[in-house]
Enzyme design. Structure first.
Site, PDB file in Angstrom:
ATOM      1  CE  LYS A 206     -63.408  53.793 -31.791  1.00 41.54           C
ATOM      2  NZ  LYS A 206     -62.529  53.756 -32.979  1.00 41.54           N
TER       3      LYS A 206
ATOM      4  CD  GLU B 140     -55.193  45.138 -34.322  1.00 48.78           C
ATOM      5  OE1 GLU B 140     -54.385  44.228 -34.039  1.00 48.78           O
ATOM      6  OE2 GLU B 140     -55.131  46.279 -33.837  1.00 48.78           O
TER       7      GLU B 140
ATOM      8  CB  VAL C 215     -65.501  58.219 -29.372  1.00 48.25           C
ATOM      9  CG1 VAL C 215     -66.219  58.379 -30.715  1.00 48.25           C
ATOM     10  CG2 VAL C 215     -66.263  57.265 -28.472  1.00 48.25           C
TER      11      VAL C 215
ATOM     12  CD  GLU D 190     -62.424  64.216 -26.298  1.00 48.73           C
ATOM     13  OE1 GLU D 190     -62.984  65.096 -25.648  1.00 48.73           O
ATOM     14  OE2 GLU D 190     -62.968  63.707 -27.304  1.00 48.73           O
TER      15      GLU D 190
END
Lengths: 404, 404
Positions: free
Chosen positions: A200, A185, A127, A124
């Protein structure tokens, strides 16, 4: 009592431990069993953290302990996560993971091993972070032929685009802010070039259609070329610019891509801002539905992981995940996909007459404070024709697909 | 093959038959069994409709047929639906229903009978039409303590409020339009007075907290007093007015009510227009999530009913619904609930000094073209204090709660 182990004590791993501790009573009630974290695997030590008492550096402690029935994999990356997960499933342990790379690359194989061993492989959190989407696709949208699934699937890029829109700041400025705030990042490539969203949408598409969509086959563009001028036009049009991953059925063919898109205010995803994610689904009978929430973050992601653990505890000995075969999902050649395009060209490079000859009728757009260029929206045309035409034009400043 | 029966061939019932016929292949694949509609129960005949071949006027044909494993109840109303559903569950047949009245009134009893008989009583379509919400609350939001659930739960009133906002039309004009379009009943009371939304928030709250919230205990206001002037102020404030059903935890106490509310643009429900519904959930770890879709309509509602049938076919002999005890869910006295209020008073009736004395500091609002009155937003205060104060004021034109 059900014993579980957590592989990786990074952001999500420590979140999983925190969620299970904080909501112990509620979670145990819903699972129908007491959930006990017997091991946490990490190569590091955490002196002073209570986790130290259940910490192990050796994966075999977990693999060989028959008391461990559920394993949470939150290390990220393909290796050693892939090997560990495979071994756990083969040993009859259910696995819950937040690892989108692992799921996008090896989902069908791991689901098959889970099925063979009568355990579960759930993901779960891979994504949409805390948004319930994998389970609803698996168990709720079962009466429909899904004809479209489109998502704002990456929080970092949605944050950047939202700030560019609201503050009129440049991509570079906002990226730097986002990095300083920890929303992006230091090496932001996986987010800003669309790679994260690509994995995704591959996972969502594979779940919906039951066959494997190889994410490397998906045409993917990022947001690095989006400029302040683009947002001036978006404001003039009253639309927003969002990075979407989308799979859409046209006739009998599925087309899938990741790219920035202009969405008008009627689109359920247009109002999703900051680090939030949203997933829009169109079914042939349910019509439009949309799921919204935090697409990332320690606790929301951990919430989704723990909901998988609860489901696995409730379904010991029963495989509940819809199959997603290893067989390749056929998707159409991207050149055949039909879209409308917003395009900005230097006024030196082209005249309106030439635009008419190349594109047919277009809709011109002007934006305050932007001069020396022609901006317009094309009619619907194939990606192939569009690419062929634009290859002939010099000094194109911007191309953004349009969802209205 | 699994045989099912459909009780009631009205709008939703014919939708269920249509969905099962249209998406036969996909549905059977997901259910893992062929689903066959063996009976449709209705008192009427439908000459020329293929349903005539499987039509029965006698409920006992269905009840006494051991081949019928799943029964769809889409008759609406309490009787005879309640008796029929109880008998089906007791006879070992699972039931899927769209009947919010039945679920709100008899949910815990029917769930208990289902559990005893190792079958399922599911009601995804009873709230939010096609939106997956009951199943996600039951199976996805399991790691969280839910501290708020707020929904736009009635499509008719959302349509009316949207049109009043967009067209500047009066309540009466828009209601008439809505009736002509079939979006509102000739007797619209259940929708416009909030009764429908009240039953739905009662169901959602009971599912989340596992005890029975009696809908008659919920303070309920409708939209009949909302005026074009209210929308002028909403425009000036940049907010929308929505009829919401809400249950919120404050300290250790749950407060529940149905009333029109001003939502600012940051609220995930503020952009939900026309006949669409949305359900917002806040969990202590997942943070904000929201589910959006068509809250009514033949096919979206039928889609949700059929998804329950699929789940019941997949879970023969296994009860999967979280318990919802008959024990009353304790909720706080509405007078103790804390809210902020938008209020409009005749300028004849009160001065700003008196307002300061009664309410303390307030924020005044003005709207173009509205004169002769004072409009302001209070600080947070209890419903009780607010009611006591406003009882002393003559000529109050409007009171709307504020969610920002």
């Amino acid at each position: 009592m059900v014993n579980i182990a957590v592989l990786g004590y990074g952001t999500v791993g420590s979140g999983v431990v925190e969620v299970i501790n904080t909501n112990h009573e509620i979670i145990n009630k819903r699972a129908g069993e007491e959930i006990n974290i017997k091991y946490v695997l990490d190569l590091r030590d955490f002196p002073g953290d209570p986790v130290q008492q259940i910490l192990t550096h050796d994966f075999n402690d977990i693999l060989n302990d028959d008391e461990v029935k559920v394993v949470v994999e939150v290390m990220g990356g393909i290796n050693p996560a892939y090997t560990f997960v495979k071994q756990c499933l083969a040993a009859g342990k259910s696995v819950a993971t937040s690892n989108k790379e692992l799921v996008a690359s090896h989902g069908p194989e791991l689901l098959a091993i889970a099925k063979e061993n009568n355990v579960n492989f759930l993901f779960e959190a891979s994504v949409g972070g805390g948004i319930p989407i994998i389970r609803p696709l698996n168990t709720s949208i079962t009466a429909d032929e899904v004809t479209e699934i489109t998502g704002i699937l990456n929080g970092t890029t949605n944050y950047i685009l939202t700030k560019m829109d609201q503050e009129g700041a440049s991509y570079d400025e906002v990226l730097k802010q986002a990095q300083d705030l920890g929303y992006a990042e230091r090496n932001p490539e996986a987010d800003v070039e669309g790679g994260d969203a690509c994995r995704k949408i591959a996972i969502l598409t594979s779940i919906v259609y039951g066959k494997h969509l190889d994410y490397t086959k998906i045409h993917t563009e990022g947001i690095t070329k989006i400029s302040t001028e683009d947002f001036k036009y978006a404001d003039a049009l009253g639309v927003s610019i969002k990075l979407v991953g989308t799979t859409k059925k046209e006739g009998d063919t599925l087309y899938s891509f990741v790219a920035p898109m202009m969405l008008d205010e009627n689109h359920p995803l247009s109002g999703i801002h900051d680090v939030f994610n949203g997933i829009f689904v169109h079914g042939n009978v349910v019509d439009d539905i949309m799921f919204y929430g935090r697409g990332a973050g320690k606790l929301p992601t951990a919430s989704a992981v723990v909901s998988d653990v609860v489901d696995e505890v409730k379904h010991m000995g029963k495989n509940i995940m819809a199959s997603w075969d290893a067989e390749a999902l056929p998707i159409g050649d991207f050149r055949d996909a039909v879209n409308r395009f917003f395009i900005r060209v230097s006024a030196d490079a082209i005249t309106k007459d030439e635009i008419q000859k190349l594109f047919g009728d277009v809709t011109y757009v002007t934006a305050e404070g932007v001069d020396g260029e022609l901006a317009f929206i094309t009619s619907s045309m194939t990606e192939g024709s569009f690419a062929d035409i634009t290859a002939k034009i010099d000094k194109i400043f911007s191309i953004i697909r349009v969802a209205f």
